[in-house]
Design a protein around this motif. Structure first.
Motif, PDB file in Angstrom:
ATOM      1  N   THR A 209     -11.892  19.232 -19.009  1.00  0.00           N
ATOM      2  CA  THR A 209     -12.486  18.609 -17.969  1.00  0.00           C
ATOM      3  C   THR A 209     -11.696  19.128 -16.718  1.00  0.00           C
ATOM      4  OG1 THR A 209     -11.194  16.438 -17.537  1.00  0.00           O
ATOM      5  CG2 THR A 209     -13.132  16.541 -19.032  1.00  0.00           C
ATOM      6  N   SER A 210     -12.257  19.076 -15.408  1.00  0.00           N
ATOM      7  CA  SER A 210     -11.507  19.322 -14.331  1.00  0.00           C
ATOM      8  C   SER A 210     -11.066  18.033 -13.899  1.00  0.00           C
ATOM      9  CB  SER A 210     -12.175  20.385 -13.369  1.00  0.00           C
ATOM     10  OG  SER A 210     -12.731  19.331 -12.295  1.00  0.00           O
ATOM     11  N   VAL A 211      -9.610  18.097 -13.534  1.00  0.00           N
ATOM     12  CA  VAL A 211      -8.891  16.934 -13.027  1.00  0.00           C
ATOM     13  C   VAL A 211      -8.725  17.026 -11.552  1.00  0.00           C
ATOM     14  CG1 VAL A 211      -6.806  15.426 -13.427  1.00  0.00           C
ATOM     15  CG2 VAL A 211      -8.142  16.532 -15.166  1.00  0.00           C
ATOM     16  N   PRO A 212      -9.284  15.963 -10.769  1.00  0.00           N
ATOM     17  CA  PRO A 212      -9.178  15.954  -9.473  1.00  0.00           C
ATOM     18  C   PRO A 212      -7.783  15.832  -8.996  1.00  0.00           C
ATOM     19  CG  PRO A 212     -10.367  14.316  -9.977  1.00  0.00           C
ATOM     20  CD  PRO A 212     -10.228  14.772 -11.110  1.00  0.00           C
ATOM     21  N   GLU A 213      -7.264  16.102  -7.917  1.00  0.00           N
ATOM     22  CA  GLU A 213      -5.961  15.934  -7.156  1.00  0.00           C
ATOM     23  C   GLU A 213      -6.046  14.250  -7.026  1.00  0.00           C
ATOM     24  OE1 GLU A 213      -3.269  17.687  -6.008  1.00  0.00           O
ATOM     25  OE2 GLU A 213      -4.305  18.871  -7.115  1.00  0.00           O
ATOM     26  N   PRO A 214      -4.893  13.600  -7.389  1.00  0.00           N
ATOM     27  CA  PRO A 214      -4.804  12.161  -7.134  1.00  0.00           C
ATOM     28  C   PRO A 214      -5.010  11.876  -5.889  1.00  0.00           C
ATOM     29  CG  PRO A 214      -2.780  13.024  -8.139  1.00  0.00           C
ATOM     30  CD  PRO A 214      -3.717  14.306  -7.952  1.00  0.00           C
ATOM     31  N   GLU A 215      -5.640  10.890  -5.351  1.00  0.00           N
ATOM     32  CA  GLU A 215      -5.818  10.391  -4.069  1.00  0.00           C
ATOM     33  C   GLU A 215      -5.737   8.767  -3.870  1.00  0.00           C
ATOM     34  OE1 GLU A 215      -5.493  12.154  -1.163  1.00  0.00           O
ATOM     35  OE2 GLU A 215      -5.536  14.111  -1.941  1.00  0.00           O
ATOM     36  N   ALA A 216      -4.917   8.259  -3.008  1.00  0.00           N
ATOM     37  CA  ALA A 216      -5.383   6.812  -2.825  1.00  0.00           C
ATOM     38  C   ALA A 216      -6.592   6.455  -2.505  1.00  0.00           C
ATOM     39  CB  ALA A 216      -4.077   6.313  -1.925  1.00  0.00           C
ATOM     40  N   SER A 217      -6.904   5.207  -2.797  1.00  0.00           N
ATOM     41  CA  SER A 217      -8.520   4.754  -2.233  1.00  0.00           C
ATOM     42  C   SER A 217      -8.090   4.198  -1.030  1.00  0.00           C
ATOM     43  CB  SER A 217      -8.896   4.166  -3.419  1.00  0.00           C
ATOM     44  OG  SER A 217      -9.687   3.094  -2.965  1.00  0.00           O
ATOM     45  N   ALA A 218      -9.146   4.519   0.019  1.00  0.00           N
ATOM     46  CA  ALA A 218      -9.182   4.139   1.164  1.00  0.00           C
ATOM     47  C   ALA A 218      -9.802   2.494   1.078  1.00  0.00           C
ATOM     48  CB  ALA A 218     -10.153   4.820   2.310  1.00  0.00           C
ATOM     49  N   GLU A 219     -10.551   2.269   0.414  1.00  0.00           N
ATOM     50  CA  GLU A 219     -11.069   1.028   0.301  1.00  0.00           C
ATOM     51  C   GLU A 219      -9.776   0.094  -0.483  1.00  0.00           C
ATOM     52  OE1 GLU A 219     -12.806   3.437  -1.231  1.00  0.00           O
ATOM     53  OE2 GLU A 219     -14.317   3.560   0.213  1.00  0.00           O
ATOM     54  N   LEU A 220      -8.989   0.568  -1.241  1.00  0.00           N
ATOM     55  CA  LEU A 220      -8.050  -0.440  -1.946  1.00  0.00           C
ATOM     56  C   LEU A 220      -7.009  -0.852  -1.067  1.00  0.00           C
ATOM     57  CD1 LEU A 220      -6.873  -0.351  -5.431  1.00  0.00           C
ATOM     58  CD2 LEU A 220      -5.117   0.575  -3.791  1.00  0.00           C
ATOM     59  N   LEU A 221      -6.797   0.579  -0.094  1.00  0.00           N
ATOM     60  CA  LEU A 221      -5.651   0.320   0.938  1.00  0.00           C
ATOM     61  C   LEU A 221      -6.031  -0.803   1.799  1.00  0.00           C
ATOM     62  CD1 LEU A 221      -4.402   3.893   1.262  1.00  0.00           C
ATOM     63  CD2 LEU A 221      -3.378   2.015  -0.326  1.00  0.00           C
ATOM     64  N   ALA A 222      -7.206  -0.791   2.036  1.00  0.00           N
ATOM     65  CA  ALA A 222      -7.925  -1.639   3.297  1.00  0.00           C
ATOM     66  C   ALA A 222      -7.966  -3.094   2.619  1.00  0.00           C
ATOM     67  CB  ALA A 222      -9.345  -1.180   3.626  1.00  0.00           C
ATOM     68  N   ALA A 223      -8.163  -3.257   1.402  1.00  0.00           N
ATOM     69  CA  ALA A 223      -8.233  -4.370   0.751  1.00  0.00           C
ATOM     70  C   ALA A 223      -7.024  -5.300   0.543  1.00  0.00           C
ATOM     71  CB  ALA A 223      -8.868  -4.557  -0.557  1.00  0.00           C
ATOM     72  N   LEU A 224      -5.738  -4.374   0.391  1.00  0.00           N
ATOM     73  CA  LEU A 224      -4.313  -4.903   0.563  1.00  0.00           C
ATOM     74  C   LEU A 224      -4.104  -5.303   1.813  1.00  0.00           C
ATOM     75  CD1 LEU A 224      -2.474  -2.295  -1.730  1.00  0.00           C
ATOM     76  CD2 LEU A 224      -2.900  -4.479  -2.107  1.00  0.00           C
ATOM     77  N   ARG A 225      -4.346  -4.505   2.751  1.00  0.00           N
ATOM     78  CA  ARG A 225      -4.109  -4.904   4.247  1.00  0.00           C
ATOM     79  C   ARG A 225      -4.633  -6.041   4.594  1.00  0.00           C
ATOM     80  NH1 ARG A 225      -4.665   0.526   5.532  1.00  0.00           N
ATOM     81  NH2 ARG A 225      -7.053   0.206   6.166  1.00  0.00           N
ATOM     82  N   THR A 226      -6.005  -6.451   4.185  1.00  0.00           N
ATOM     83  CA  THR A 226      -6.572  -7.600   4.684  1.00  0.00           C
ATOM     84  C   THR A 226      -6.099  -8.824   3.670  1.00  0.00           C
ATOM     85  OG1 THR A 226      -8.529  -7.137   3.349  1.00  0.00           O
ATOM     86  CG2 THR A 226      -8.448  -6.602   5.802  1.00  0.00           C
ATOM     87  N   GLY A 227      -5.731  -8.570   2.410  1.00  0.00           N
ATOM     88  CA  GLY A 227      -5.298  -9.559   1.683  1.00  0.00           C
ATOM     89  C   GLY A 227      -6.574 -10.313   0.964  1.00  0.00           C
ATOM     90  N   ASP A 228      -7.825  -9.393   0.740  1.00  0.00           N
ATOM     91  CA  ASP A 228      -8.928  -9.842   0.090  1.00  0.00           C
ATOM     92  C   ASP A 228      -9.034  -9.649  -1.073  1.00  0.00           C
ATOM     93  OD1 ASP A 228     -11.651 -10.497  -0.570  1.00  0.00           O
ATOM     94  OD2 ASP A 228     -12.431  -9.374   1.062  1.00  0.00           O
ATOM     95  N   PRO A 229      -8.902 -10.789  -2.227  1.00  0.00           N
ATOM     96  CA  PRO A 229      -8.803 -10.323  -3.684  1.00  0.00           C
ATOM     97  C   PRO A 229     -10.096  -9.862  -4.259  1.00  0.00           C
ATOM     98  CG  PRO A 229      -8.687 -12.872  -3.034  1.00  0.00           C
ATOM     99  CD  PRO A 229      -8.630 -12.071  -1.873  1.00  0.00           C
ATOM    100  N   VAL A 230     -11.378 -10.346  -3.497  1.00  0.00           N
ATOM    101  CA  VAL A 230     -12.405  -9.945  -4.077  1.00  0.00           C
ATOM    102  C   VAL A 230     -12.630  -8.353  -3.754  1.00  0.00           C
ATOM    103  CG1 VAL A 230     -14.961 -10.028  -3.887  1.00  0.00           C
ATOM    104  CG2 VAL A 230     -13.700 -12.090  -3.718  1.00  0.00           C
ATOM    105  N   ALA A 231     -12.304  -7.866  -2.444  1.00  0.00           N
ATOM    106  CA  ALA A 231     -12.346  -6.573  -2.408  1.00  0.00           C
ATOM    107  C   ALA A 231     -11.332  -5.549  -2.885  1.00  0.00           C
ATOM    108  CB  ALA A 231     -11.959  -6.132  -0.627  1.00  0.00           C
ATOM    109  N   LEU A 232     -10.346  -6.187  -3.296  1.00  0.00           N
ATOM    110  CA  LEU A 232      -9.278  -5.664  -4.075  1.00  0.00           C
ATOM    111  C   LEU A 232      -9.692  -5.324  -5.606  1.00  0.00           C
ATOM    112  CD1 LEU A 232      -6.463  -4.200  -4.408  1.00  0.00           C
ATOM    113  CD2 LEU A 232      -5.475  -6.638  -4.973  1.00  0.00           C
ATOM    114  N   ALA A 233     -10.329  -6.316  -5.896  1.00  0.00           N
ATOM    115  CA  ALA A 233     -10.637  -6.399  -7.362  1.00  0.00           C
ATOM    116  C   ALA A 233     -12.014  -5.318  -7.513  1.00  0.00           C
ATOM    117  CB  ALA A 233     -11.460  -7.637  -7.747  1.00  0.00           C
TER     118      ALA A 233
END
Ligand code: C5P
Length: 316
Positions: A209-233
């Protein structure tokens, strides 16, 4: 209760001239794994969160370098010079012209052994910081991080703690802002999993399979910033999970039990076999832990919150 209550660490009797460092475990809230590199490692986008399960590493001047370990899983930890804690002492000594790193390193172990929570890395970072304080080498943070990277991909994060994005093989760290405390339940498994074996299985499962370059998820970083467990989940992912479950099929039942217990999300921690479950708050985490224990799908369930500080000198 009145007056000053010393912390448990301060009450503990200390051998003269010793230094104790407390080091946290980690969970990977995102572990994106690229294709294998020519050197055998994999480029990662690795979002680390330090959580409140700790090992304590005490170094004391001695006749020769030796390692002892206490705690429930002590017999599973190497007590020779292959232990990352011993290697940390040797590397620091070599860089600073200390002919013989003659210290007794004692590890009081609470982080699961070979569990995908960076327990061995924690002991390496802890011993490094403790020896640095004992020997007063004057090494700056950059040098300590350099030695950590030489010890292993996850060791720099054990020194730094908090939350960070790890690039390269995980050792190139960028600190991340976190807007709250996240509450976790860790389902411990019987026996460990070998990290190289899990990476190999990941490569095998993705062959062709072709494996993409690993990238941090913008949604995940935003969820960490806001401290929202539902968004992080909604954003947590681990590219090693399929490989860990392939090598240890019983983890599928553990992950199902956590979901049935009401966890917001569940994933294998790092290369496993510990499974990590995110809960809404501390009370929900306690309920998930009780249900997981009752399910019979794990050896034990532990609650811990993060982010917490990295390696910290507590006595000395
Ligand atoms: O860096 P560390 O010694 O902890 O890595 C242990 C093993 O995990 C490596 O030998 C390699 O097999 C695998 N690994 C990897 N890619 C990474 C980190 C670790 O393949 N980024």
């Amino acid at each position: 209760m009145t007056g000053y209550e010393p912390s448990p660490a301060l009450r503990r009797p200390q051998p003269a001239g010793s230094v104790t460092v407390r080091v946290p475990a980690k969970v990977n809230v995102q572990l994106a794994v690229g294709a294998p590199r020519p050197d055998g490692f994999h480029d990662l986008a690795n979002v680390f969160l330090a959580v409140g399960l700790h090992d304590e590493v005490t170094v004391t001047p001695a006749d020769t370098l030796r390692v002892t370990v206490s705690g429930p899983d002590a017999h599973l930890v190497p007590q020779d010079r292959t232990n990352l804690a011993a290697r940390a002492a040797e590397l620091l000594a070599a860089r600073h012209g200390i002919a013989d790193p003659a210290v007794h390193i004692h590890i009081a172990k609470d982080i699961p052994v070979a569990g995908g929570m960076a327990g061995g890395s924690a002991d390496g970072a802890g011993a490094l910081l403790a020896c640095d304080a004992l020997w007063e080498t004057g090494a700056d943070r950059a040098e300590l991080l350099d030695i950590c990277a030489e010890l292993g991909s996850d060791v720099p994060f054990s020194l730094v703690g908090g939350a960070a994005l790890g690039r390269g093989r995980g050792e190139i760290l960028t600190p991340l802002d976190v807007g709250g405390t996240f509450h976790w339940v860790f389902a411990l498994a019987d026996g460990g999993l070998s990290t190289p074996a899990v990476y190999r299985e990941c490569d095998r499962l993705r062959a062709g399979t072709s494996v993409p370059e690993p990238e941090a998820s913008a949604e995940l970083l935003a969820a960490l910033r806001t401290g929202d467990p539902v968004a992080l989940a909604a954003a947590v992912t681990n590219d090693l999970q399929a490989a860990a479950v392939s090598l240890r099929p019983s983890l599928a039942a553990t992950l199902r039990a956590g979901a049935a217990a009401g966890a917001l999300a569940g994933l294998v921690s790092g290369s496993g076999p510990t499974c990590a479950f995110l809960a809404e708050d501390a009370a929900a985490a306690a309920e998930v832990a009780t249900a997981l224990t009752a399910s019979g799908t794990c050896r034990a369930a532990r609650v811990a919150a993060g982010p917490v500080a990295g390696a910290t000198v507590v006595t000395g």
